[in-house]
Design a protein around this motif. Structure first.
Motif, short mmCIF file in Angstrom:
data_model
loop_
_atom_site.label_atom_id
_atom_site.label_comp_id
_atom_site.label_asym_id
_atom_site.label_seq_id
_atom_site.Cartn_x
_atom_site.Cartn_y
_atom_site.Cartn_z
N GLY A 1 0.78 -1.23 0.00
CA GLY A 1 0.00 0.00 0.00
C GLY A 1 0.81 1.28 0.00
O GLY A 1 0.30 2.34 0.38
N ALA A 2 2.06 1.22 -0.43
CA ALA A 2 2.90 2.41 -0.43
C ALA A 2 2.43 3.42 -1.47
O ALA A 2 1.89 3.06 -2.52
CB ALA A 2 4.36 2.03 -0.70
N LYS A 3 2.65 4.67 -1.18
CA LYS A 3 2.39 5.76 -2.12
C LYS A 3 3.63 6.63 -2.20
O LYS A 3 4.07 7.20 -1.21
CB LYS A 3 1.18 6.59 -1.67
N GLY A 4 4.16 6.74 -3.40
CA GLY A 4 5.40 7.49 -3.60
C GLY A 4 5.14 8.89 -4.11
O GLY A 4 5.84 9.35 -5.03
N ASP A 5 4.16 9.58 -3.49
CA ASP A 5 3.81 10.92 -3.94
C ASP A 5 4.45 12.02 -3.10
O ASP A 5 4.22 13.20 -3.34
CB ASP A 5 2.29 11.09 -3.93
N GLY A 6 5.26 11.66 -2.10
CA GLY A 6 5.90 12.64 -1.25
C GLY A 6 4.99 13.24 -0.20
O GLY A 6 5.42 14.10 0.57
N LEU A 7 3.72 12.79 -0.15
CA LEU A 7 2.74 13.35 0.78
C LEU A 7 2.20 12.32 1.77
O LEU A 7 2.06 12.60 2.96
CB LEU A 7 1.57 13.96 -0.01
N PHE A 8 1.90 11.13 1.27
CA PHE A 8 1.37 10.07 2.12
C PHE A 8 2.48 9.53 3.02
O PHE A 8 3.58 9.23 2.56
CB PHE A 8 0.81 8.94 1.25
N LYS A 9 2.18 9.40 4.31
CA LYS A 9 3.19 8.93 5.25
C LYS A 9 3.20 7.40 5.27
O LYS A 9 2.22 6.77 5.66
CB LYS A 9 2.94 9.50 6.64
N ASN A 10 4.33 6.83 4.86
CA ASN A 10 4.46 5.38 4.64
C ASN A 10 5.08 4.62 5.81
O ASN A 10 5.51 3.48 5.64
CB ASN A 10 5.32 5.14 3.39
N THR A 11 5.12 5.20 6.99
CA THR A 11 5.79 4.56 8.12
C THR A 11 5.25 3.16 8.37
O THR A 11 6.02 2.19 8.51
CB THR A 11 5.63 5.41 9.39
N GLN A 12 3.95 2.99 8.43
CA GLN A 12 3.35 1.68 8.69
C GLN A 12 3.55 0.73 7.52
O GLN A 12 3.62 -0.49 7.70
CB GLN A 12 1.88 1.84 9.03
N VAL A 13 3.64 1.27 6.33
CA VAL A 13 3.89 0.45 5.14
C VAL A 13 5.27 -0.19 5.24
O VAL A 13 5.43 -1.41 5.01
CB VAL A 13 3.76 1.28 3.86
N PHE A 14 6.28 0.61 5.57
CA PHE A 14 7.62 0.06 5.74
C PHE A 14 7.64 -1.00 6.85
O PHE A 14 8.24 -2.07 6.70
CB PHE A 14 8.62 1.17 6.06
N GLU A 15 6.96 -0.71 7.94
CA GLU A 15 6.93 -1.65 9.05
C GLU A 15 6.30 -2.98 8.63
O GLU A 15 6.81 -4.06 8.95
CB GLU A 15 6.14 -1.05 10.21
N ALA A 16 5.20 -2.91 7.87
CA ALA A 16 4.53 -4.13 7.43
C ALA A 16 5.39 -4.94 6.46
O ALA A 16 5.48 -6.18 6.56
CB ALA A 16 3.19 -3.77 6.78
#
Length: 467
Positions: free
Chosen positions: A59-74
């Motif tokens: 579920g990552a979003k590489g738009d520079g706006l969405f915070k991906n902290t939980q995505v990296f953790e998962a």
């Protein structure tokens, strides 16, 4: 007799006799550079399973706006649960808070991938760390690992700390980096931490982080083994950039580090045993490479040296020193080998720099340098300084024994050497062989320094026998 003593034992014996023997440089080089080769051969790459976990699948979003902290953790959690592998960061700009790696996991940034780290302190939970050589619980480094084995950070992507003046850098307390009266600063917390360490306060009670103002490092692997950092670019770290602590078998290869913020050291091995730094570029606001081993009482409490470190084929631009040892040096440093490096910038203070004092103590010994070319440095080519910060105001004896420099070529330095020991702690055993220093306009400073040997050394094109 020489055949039955190692070099350290032999120098200790002859020093006690009041002499430093002349041993041909070719004999010395064969001996100590064989040890450098042995260190390199003993270092191995981490073993990472051949599985891939693409960040997009979580579920990552590489738009520079969405915070991906939980995505990296998962993604990292899934990778570790499968037995390890490579977490792929594809093209895009991925805003995130702290990332923690675990054993058998490689974080791989594809070309045109950017990790864009949050500037919100709340995105960095407290972890065990070291701040200027003192253990504490503080904001997590941006990329962190603790007691992990076989970990890697690789790829052609960018790691952007976003530490502009108004974000992290202003906490240093300097108007140069955006601080103004009334704004938060590190001074009070830094003093409190150092006081705790000197008083022997348990590390578990040294709680900082949220509500405090001690900046985190960019990449810190703490008590880890079999580590690889390769090809990535690091930019604008809040504090130190690459900071392996109490770790073994570490390789940093092909990395570019840029950022002229406060304390933006490039790579700071601290109490590390077995490390290779090669083919890297450093353009920094502080030391390019600074080898450390803990500060004052806290460094002596752990008493773990940095040792068996090879630095080769690196380029240094701006910085307070090209290759530096200290100042957090209380656990000692030994067996460091530097070869085939290039240094050049009007904002590079020194090529080789050694910092210590009587509050630190600690032994620096067996440092070998060869085939280093320097275009320009701002001050001296080499400095050995026991008067750094607190100077002689302490009860502990700093030592620097056996610095061997072969084939150092300098186009422009104000002076060749600035070597200042203390009255009760002289610097011992500097040997310069086949070295050339040009553009020299001021005499060297040599105080409380013993056993300085020049062998085929030229200053401004003229052979010299003393400095």
């Amino acid at each position: 007799m020489i055949e039955h003593l190692n070099r350290r034992q032999f120098l200790k014996l002859t020093s006690a006799m009041g002499v430093l023997p002349f041993i041909p440089s070719c004999v010395l080089q064969k001996t100590y550079w064989a040890k450098a080769e042995k260190i390199q051969h003993q270092l191995g790459a981490p073993t990472i399973p051949r599985r891939e976990f693409n960040l997009d699948e979580y579920g990552a979003k590489g738009d520079g706006l969405f915070k991906n902290t939980q995505v990296f953790e998962a993604a990292i959690k899934a990778c570790a649960a499968a037995g390890g592998g490579r977490v792929i960061v594809p093209k895009g700009r991925y805003l995130t808070g702290a990332i923690e790696l675990t054993s058998n996991v490689e974080l791989h940034l594809q070309a045109e991938a950017e990790l864009l780290f949050s500037t919100e302190p709340n995105d960095y939970p407290k972890v065990l760390s070291r701040y200027e050589g003192v253990e504490l619980y503080n904001y997590s480094p941006l990329i962190y690992a603790y007691k992990a084995q076989n970990i890697a950070l690789t790829g052609r992507g960018l790691i952007n700390g976003q530490a502009a003046d108004e974000n992290w850098w202003s906490w240093c307390g300097s108007p140069k980096f955006g601080w103004q009266p009334g704004m938060p600063r590190q001074t009070e917390d830094r003093n409190a931490l150092f006081d705790m360490a000197e008083a022997g306060v348990a590390v578990e009670k040294r709680q900082f982080g949220h509500g405090h103002f001690l900046r985190p490092s960019m990449v810190e692997f703490y008590q880890c083994e079999n580590v690889l950092i390769e090809d990535v670019t690091l930019k604008d770290s809040p504090f130190w950039n690459i900071h392996p602590v109490l770790s073994r078998n570490v390789t940093v290869r092909g990395v570019t580090v840029t950022g002229h913020g406060p304390n933006n050291d490039g790579c700071n091995p601290e109490s590390v045993n077995g490390m290779l730094i090669e083919n890297c570029l450093f353009d920094t606001g502080d030391d390019c490479i600074a080898i450390k081993s803990g500060r004052n009482a806290d460094g002596r409490r752990l008493m773990i040296a940095s040792e068996n470190i090879v630095i080769r084929h690196c380029r240094m631009r701006a910085g307070h020193g090209g290759v530096v040892i200290g100042s957090e040096i209380s656990g000692g440093v030994r067996n460091v080998f530097v070869e085939h490096c290039q240094m050049d910038s009007p904002e590079l203070w020194y090529a080789l720099r050694f910092k210590n004092n009587a509050m630190r103590g600690g032994v620096i010994e067996d440092i070998y340098v060869r085939d280093v070319t320097v275009g320009q440095v701002k001050f001296a080519a080499i400095t050995c300084d026991f008067n750094y910060e607190e100077g002689a105001n302490g009860e502990f004896t700093p030592q620097l024994n056996n610095l061997q420099v072969d084939n150092l070529k300098v186009k422009h330095a104000i002076r060749v050497l600035d070597s200042q020991g203390l009255d009760n702690a002289p610097i011992r055993g500097i040997r310069l062989t086949d070295c050339q220093f040009n553009g020299v306009t001021q005499a060297s400073i040599v105080k409380n320094t013993q056993q300085l040997i020049l062998d085929n050394v030229a200053v401004n094109g003229k052979p010299v026998s003393s400095l």
